[in-house]
Design an enzyme around this catalytic site. Structure first.
Site, PDB file in Angstrom:
ATOM      1  N   THR A  37       0.627  -1.178  -0.051  1.00 40.86           N
ATOM      2  CA  THR A  37       0.041  -0.083   0.053  1.00 40.86           C
ATOM      3  C   THR A  37       1.153   1.111  -0.113  1.00 40.86           C
ATOM      4  OG1 THR A  37      -0.295   0.275   2.468  1.00 40.86           O
ATOM      5  CG2 THR A  37      -1.669  -1.102   1.566  1.00 40.86           C
ATOM      6  N   ALA A  84      -1.114  -4.134   8.486  1.00 44.51           N
ATOM      7  CA  ALA A  84      -2.191  -3.243   8.953  1.00 44.51           C
ATOM      8  C   ALA A  84      -2.233  -1.868   8.350  1.00 44.51           C
ATOM      9  CB  ALA A  84      -2.085  -3.002  10.548  1.00 44.51           C
ATOM     10  N   GLU A  85      -3.577  -1.332   8.522  1.00 46.61           N
ATOM     11  CA  GLU A  85      -3.635   0.116   8.138  1.00 46.61           C
ATOM     12  C   GLU A  85      -3.259   0.570   9.482  1.00 46.61           C
ATOM     13  OE1 GLU A  85      -4.048   1.825   5.408  1.00 46.61           O
ATOM     14  OE2 GLU A  85      -4.336   0.415   3.950  1.00 46.61           O
ATOM     15  N   THR A 140      -1.341  -2.906  19.744  1.00 42.56           N
ATOM     16  CA  THR A 140      -1.028  -1.520  19.990  1.00 42.56           C
ATOM     17  C   THR A 140      -1.637  -1.254  21.254  1.00 42.56           C
ATOM     18  OG1 THR A 140      -1.364   0.710  19.505  1.00 42.56           O
ATOM     19  CG2 THR A 140      -3.050  -0.877  18.763  1.00 42.56           C
ATOM     20  N   ASP A 141      -0.927  -0.249  22.067  1.00 47.48           N
ATOM     21  CA  ASP A 141      -1.293   0.165  23.465  1.00 47.48           C
ATOM     22  C   ASP A 141      -2.618   0.890  23.371  1.00 47.48           C
ATOM     23  OD1 ASP A 141      -0.348   2.565  22.158  1.00 47.48           O
ATOM     24  OD2 ASP A 141       0.938   3.036  23.734  1.00 47.48           O
ATOM     25  N   GLU A 142      -3.083   1.342  22.004  1.00 51.61           N
ATOM     26  CA  GLU A 142      -4.410   1.972  21.772  1.00 51.61           C
ATOM     27  C   GLU A 142      -5.632   1.398  21.936  1.00 51.61           C
ATOM     28  OE1 GLU A 142      -4.324   4.711  18.390  1.00 51.61           O
ATOM     29  OE2 GLU A 142      -2.318   5.004  18.626  1.00 51.61           O
ATOM     30  N   TYR A 165      -9.142   3.445  13.878  1.00 52.46           N
ATOM     31  CA  TYR A 165      -7.903   2.466  14.136  1.00 52.46           C
ATOM     32  C   TYR A 165      -7.850   1.500  15.240  1.00 52.46           C
ATOM     33  CZ  TYR A 165      -3.085   1.293  14.927  1.00 52.46           C
ATOM     34  OH  TYR A 165      -1.864   0.851  15.462  1.00 52.46           O
ATOM     35  N   LYS A 169      -7.979  -2.300  15.590  1.00 50.33           N
ATOM     36  CA  LYS A 169      -7.042  -3.216  16.337  1.00 50.33           C
ATOM     37  C   LYS A 169      -7.410  -4.026  17.523  1.00 50.33           C
ATOM     38  CE  LYS A 169      -3.047  -3.254  15.425  1.00 50.33           C
ATOM     39  NZ  LYS A 169      -2.341  -4.282  14.333  1.00 50.33           N
ATOM     40  N   ASN A 264       3.915  16.013  23.156  1.00 53.65           N
ATOM     41  CA  ASN A 264       4.000  16.118  21.480  1.00 53.65           C
ATOM     42  C   ASN A 264       5.061  17.417  21.354  1.00 53.65           C
ATOM     43  OD1 ASN A 264       2.822  13.705  20.937  1.00 53.65           O
ATOM     44  ND2 ASN A 264       0.672  14.919  20.452  1.00 53.65           N
ATOM     45  N   HIS A 313      -9.023  12.838  19.826  1.00 58.57           N
ATOM     46  CA  HIS A 313      -7.634  12.822  20.370  1.00 58.57           C
ATOM     47  C   HIS A 313      -7.231  12.012  21.602  1.00 58.57           C
ATOM     48  CE1 HIS A 313      -3.526  15.063  19.520  1.00 58.57           C
ATOM     49  NE2 HIS A 313      -3.353  13.464  19.809  1.00 58.57           N
TER      50      HIS A 313
HETATM   51  P1  NAD Z   1       3.026   0.902   8.426  1.00 59.10           P
HETATM   52  O1  NAD Z   1       1.792   1.395   7.929  1.00 59.10           O
HETATM   53  O2  NAD Z   1       4.461   1.535   8.466  1.00 59.10           O
HETATM   54  O3  NAD Z   1       3.063  -0.726   7.586  1.00 59.10           O
HETATM   55  C1  NAD Z   1       1.977  -1.512   7.305  1.00 59.10           C
HETATM   56  C2  NAD Z   1       2.446  -2.431   6.253  1.00 59.10           C
HETATM   57  O4  NAD Z   1       1.336  -3.428   6.111  1.00 59.10           O
HETATM   58  C3  NAD Z   1       2.874  -1.788   4.719  1.00 59.10           C
HETATM   59  O5  NAD Z   1       3.883  -2.249   4.374  1.00 59.10           O
HETATM   60  C4  NAD Z   1       1.501  -2.111   3.999  1.00 59.10           C
HETATM   61  O6  NAD Z   1       1.996  -2.227   2.586  1.00 59.10           O
HETATM   62  C5  NAD Z   1       1.292  -3.305   4.664  1.00 59.10           C
HETATM   63  N1  NAD Z   1      -0.362  -3.643   4.367  1.00 59.10           N
HETATM   64  C6  NAD Z   1      -1.437  -2.905   4.893  1.00 59.10           C
HETATM   65  N2  NAD Z   1      -2.275  -3.451   4.157  1.00 59.10           N
HETATM   66  C7  NAD Z   1      -2.024  -4.806   4.007  1.00 59.10           C
HETATM   67  C8  NAD Z   1      -2.717  -5.889   3.460  1.00 59.10           C
HETATM   68  N3  NAD Z   1      -4.226  -5.697   3.253  1.00 59.10           N
HETATM   69  N4  NAD Z   1      -2.060  -6.778   3.211  1.00 59.10           N
HETATM   70  C9  NAD Z   1      -0.934  -6.996   3.322  1.00 59.10           C
HETATM   71  N5  NAD Z   1      -0.088  -6.037   3.524  1.00 59.10           N
HETATM   72  C10 NAD Z   1      -0.707  -4.718   3.863  1.00 59.10           C
HETATM   73  O7  NAD Z   1       2.753   0.355   9.784  1.00 59.10           O
HETATM   74  P2  NAD Z   1       3.762  -0.011  11.003  1.00 59.10           P
HETATM   75  O8  NAD Z   1       4.019   1.369  11.893  1.00 59.10           O
HETATM   76  O9  NAD Z   1       4.985  -0.685  10.418  1.00 59.10           O
HETATM   77  O10 NAD Z   1       2.867  -0.955  12.002  1.00 59.10           O
HETATM   78  C11 NAD Z   1       3.077  -2.320  11.988  1.00 59.10           C
HETATM   79  C12 NAD Z   1       2.170  -2.972  12.750  1.00 59.10           C
HETATM   80  O11 NAD Z   1       2.531  -2.709  14.158  1.00 59.10           O
HETATM   81  C13 NAD Z   1       0.649  -2.538  12.789  1.00 59.10           C
HETATM   82  O12 NAD Z   1      -0.100  -3.754  13.057  1.00 59.10           O
HETATM   83  C14 NAD Z   1       0.513  -1.474  13.862  1.00 59.10           C
HETATM   84  O13 NAD Z   1      -0.784  -1.506  14.274  1.00 59.10           O
HETATM   85  C15 NAD Z   1       1.196  -1.860  15.001  1.00 59.10           C
HETATM   86  N6  NAD Z   1       2.039  -0.907  15.803  1.00 59.10           N
HETATM   87  C16 NAD Z   1       2.629   0.111  15.512  1.00 59.10           C
HETATM   88  C17 NAD Z   1       3.173   0.981  16.338  1.00 59.10           C
HETATM   89  C18 NAD Z   1       3.858   2.207  15.783  1.00 59.10           C
HETATM   90  O14 NAD Z   1       4.114   3.013  16.430  1.00 59.10           O
HETATM   91  N7  NAD Z   1       4.112   2.569  14.624  1.00 59.10           N
HETATM   92  C19 NAD Z   1       3.026   0.842  17.563  1.00 59.10           C
HETATM   93  C20 NAD Z   1       2.276  -0.570  18.216  1.00 59.10           C
HETATM   94  C21 NAD Z   1       1.963  -1.148  17.208  1.00 59.10           C
HETATM   95  O1  DAU Z   2       0.572   3.887  20.176  1.00 59.53           O
HETATM   96  C1  DAU Z   2       0.835   3.129  19.388  1.00 59.53           C
HETATM   97  C2  DAU Z   2       0.415   3.866  18.211  1.00 59.53           C
HETATM   98  O2  DAU Z   2       1.356   5.039  17.595  1.00 59.53           O
HETATM   99  C3  DAU Z   2       0.215   2.797  16.984  1.00 59.53           C
HETATM  100  O3  DAU Z   2      -0.509   1.736  17.153  1.00 59.53           O
HETATM  101  C4  DAU Z   2      -0.013   3.581  15.467  1.00 59.53           C
HETATM  102  O4  DAU Z   2       0.097   2.657  14.503  1.00 59.53           O
HETATM  103  C5  DAU Z   2       0.723   4.847  15.303  1.00 59.53           C
HETATM  104  O5  DAU Z   2       0.520   5.315  14.202  1.00 59.53           O
HETATM  105  C6  DAU Z   2       0.824   5.551  16.729  1.00 59.53           C
HETATM  106  O6  DAU Z   2      -0.245   6.213  16.709  1.00 59.53           O
HETATM  107  P1  DAU Z   2      -0.155   8.023  17.216  1.00 59.53           P
HETATM  108  O7  DAU Z   2      -1.559   8.518  16.714  1.00 59.53           O
HETATM  109  O8  DAU Z   2      -0.061   8.136  18.505  1.00 59.53           O
HETATM  110  O9  DAU Z   2       0.928   8.441  16.376  1.00 59.53           O
HETATM  111  P2  DAU Z   2       0.960   9.866  15.100  1.00 59.53           P
HETATM  112  O10 DAU Z   2       2.443   9.648  14.949  1.00 59.53           O
HETATM  113  O11 DAU Z   2       0.227  10.014  14.290  1.00 59.53           O
HETATM  114  O12 DAU Z   2       0.674  10.961  16.410  1.00 59.53           O
HETATM  115  C7  DAU Z   2       1.592  10.974  17.507  1.00 59.53           C
HETATM  116  C8  DAU Z   2       1.170  12.145  18.327  1.00 59.53           C
HETATM  117  O13 DAU Z   2       1.385  13.557  17.649  1.00 59.53           O
HETATM  118  C9  DAU Z   2      -0.406  12.209  18.453  1.00 59.53           C
HETATM  119  O14 DAU Z   2      -0.882  12.688  19.876  1.00 59.53           O
HETATM  120  C10 DAU Z   2      -0.815  13.066  17.397  1.00 59.53           C
HETATM  121  C11 DAU Z   2       0.289  14.079  17.154  1.00 59.53           C
HETATM  122  N1  DAU Z   2       0.360  14.742  16.038  1.00 59.53           N
HETATM  123  C12 DAU Z   2       0.615  13.927  14.884  1.00 59.53           C
HETATM  124  C13 DAU Z   2       0.804  14.336  13.679  1.00 59.53           C
HETATM  125  C14 DAU Z   2       0.927  13.438  12.501  1.00 59.53           C
HETATM  126  C15 DAU Z   2       0.521  16.363  15.554  1.00 59.53           C
HETATM  127  O15 DAU Z   2       0.460  16.938  16.688  1.00 59.53           O
HETATM  128  N2  DAU Z   2       0.863  16.454  14.546  1.00 59.53           N
HETATM  129  C16 DAU Z   2       0.932  15.880  13.441  1.00 59.53           C
HETATM  130  O16 DAU Z   2       1.070  16.155  12.325  1.00 59.53           O
END
Ligand code: NAD
Ligand code: DAU
Length: 373
Positions: A37, A84-85, A140-142, A165, A169, A264, A313
């Protein structure tokens, strides 16, 4: 030799996990399934794909044919579901896609893993599985919702998701638990706090802020910037997942976090000052700047702009990692002060990667989210 199916392995955490496994484990076979994606990029794992022990399949985790074919072709021992999305803001715009991928995609993986791992039934009718197999759901902790000024999420905190989201999850976690209870499928769920580090897509706070500073653009802070996230360096998350996969008790949930809460606005100010310091110390880094001139005075808090708050939020997340620490001996190795410098340096040195991953619909997305800032 163990065979690992890593879904979402071309995304941020999945790709870091692929790199971590190959660096730290021998005699393993990895099958990366990713639908590529907007968030997935094969360039992120291009070196790893040269390894004969790594195969890539482009496809949807929710497509039964795609997942069946992988299980028929490879003797999969472990499924790690990173796919995931993942972006809260996008889930507010298009919730249905999140339910489709995150819930139904997860159920499809569980069902096909169950089918291929079953070797018989016990006297009560429960499936009996091939020795040593496991399904790990990266959650995720969310799913726990939002905290006030005090307290921490433990594994026993009631689920209280608030965004599309986090609801999706949570739905995924519940179907994983259902397969564990109803079919005794060996599973683990990990619930981690916010990750940061290399290969983070620049729609998320830290990489977006870095990208905007380098382009001299405004830094959008939602609401008053007081929301708190608990930041963990991505490699520490990968290490925890590998530990849970190999040593975690089947059926258990493990929270992952490093006691590193930051507002933040603190993150944004620290990123600004660190970029400026690195450029002053090492003029080579100025090559990453998209605007010319000798003065760096414009890299200042004047770039910060407070924008309309995210709908619904969540105010504060904070993980209690006592269970994974006491049971599995996990602890985070990277201090935030070091991790954030490593991360910023990585972005300064990898502007080609940023250009590559933002060459698709990114401009359109950015315009819709933030206008012409
Ligand atoms: P990301 O959006 O960077 O990557 C997601 C990947 O999944 C991408 O490569 C995308 O192409 C793929 N994908 C999406 N839909 C798909 C589908 N239907 N089939 C196959 N592949 C698909 O996400 P991330 O930040 O790397 O997060 C990975 C996992 O960890 C997620 O499940 C997310 O919920 C979890 N998570 C993320 C965080 C964080 O801070 N980023 C924290 C805790 C948990
Ligand atoms: O807690 C784990 C989660 O952390 C994961 O499950 C999610 O996949 C990951 O995207 C992340 O979610 P958040 O919503 O916390 O992350 P984000 O980077 O989008 O935002 C972090 C904080 O910053 C949140 O309070 C929103 C704020 N923010 C975000 C953006 C993109 C801003 O203030 N400005 C911005 O432009």
């Amino acid at each position: 030799m163990k065979h690992y199916l890593v879904t979402g392995g071309a995304g941020f955490i999945g790709a870091n996990f692929v790199k971590y496994l190959l660096k730290n484990y021998q005699d393993i076979q990895l099958i990366v399934l990713d639908d590529l994606t907007y968030a997935g990029n094969l360039g992120t794992i291009k070196e790893e794909l040269k390894n004969p022990g790594v195969a890539f399949v482009k496809g949807d985790i929710g497509d039964p044919q795609v997942v069946e074919t992988i299980f028929e072709k490879h003797n999969i021992d472990f499924v790690l579901n990173f796919a995931a999305e993942s972006h809260v803001d996008r889930s507010i715009e298009n919730p249905q896609l999140f339910l489709q991928t995150n819930i139904l995609g997860t159920q499809n993986l569980l069902e096909i893993a169950k089918k291929h791992w079953t070797k018989g039934k016990d006297e009560n009718g429960y499936p009996v599985y091939r020795e040593g197999v496991k399904y790990l759901q990266v959650s995720t902790d969310e799913v726990y919702g939002s905290l006030g000024d005090t307290g921490y999420f433990t594994e026993k905190t009631p689920l209280d998701p608030r965004s599309p989201y986090s609801a999706s999850k949570t739905g995924a976690d519940l179907i994983v638990t259902a397969y564990s209870e109803t079919y005794k499928l060996p599973v683990n769920i990990t619930r981690c706090s916010n990750n940061y580090g290399p290969y983070h897509f620049p729609e998320k706070l830290i990489p977006l802020i870095i990208k905007n500073i380098l382009e001299g653009k405004k830094l959008p802070v939602y609401g008053d910037g007081s929301n708190v996230r608990d930041w963990l360096y991505v490699e520490d998350h990968c290490k925890a997942i590998a530990l849970v996969l190999h040593k975690g008790r089947p059926g258990e949930i493990y929270n992952i976090g490093g006691h590193n809460e930051k507002k933040n606005i603190e993150i944004v100010k620290l990123t600004l000052s660190t970029i400026r310091r690195l450029m002053e110390e090492n003029p080579v880094y100025r090559k990453a700047l998209k605007i010319s001139g000798d003065s760096l005075d414009w890299i200042s808090e004047d770039l910060i702009t407070y924008v309309k708050d995210r709908l619904g939020h969540d105010q504060r997340y904070a993980i209690d990692p006592a269970k994974i620490t006491t049971e599995l001996g996990w602890y985070p190795e990277t201090k935030f002060e070091d991790g954030i410098v490593k991360t910023i340096r990585w972005y300064l040195e990898n502007q080609d990667w940023v250009a590559e991953v933002t060459s698709g619909d990114y401009q359109h997305y950015y315009q819709q989210m933030y206008g012409n800032r």
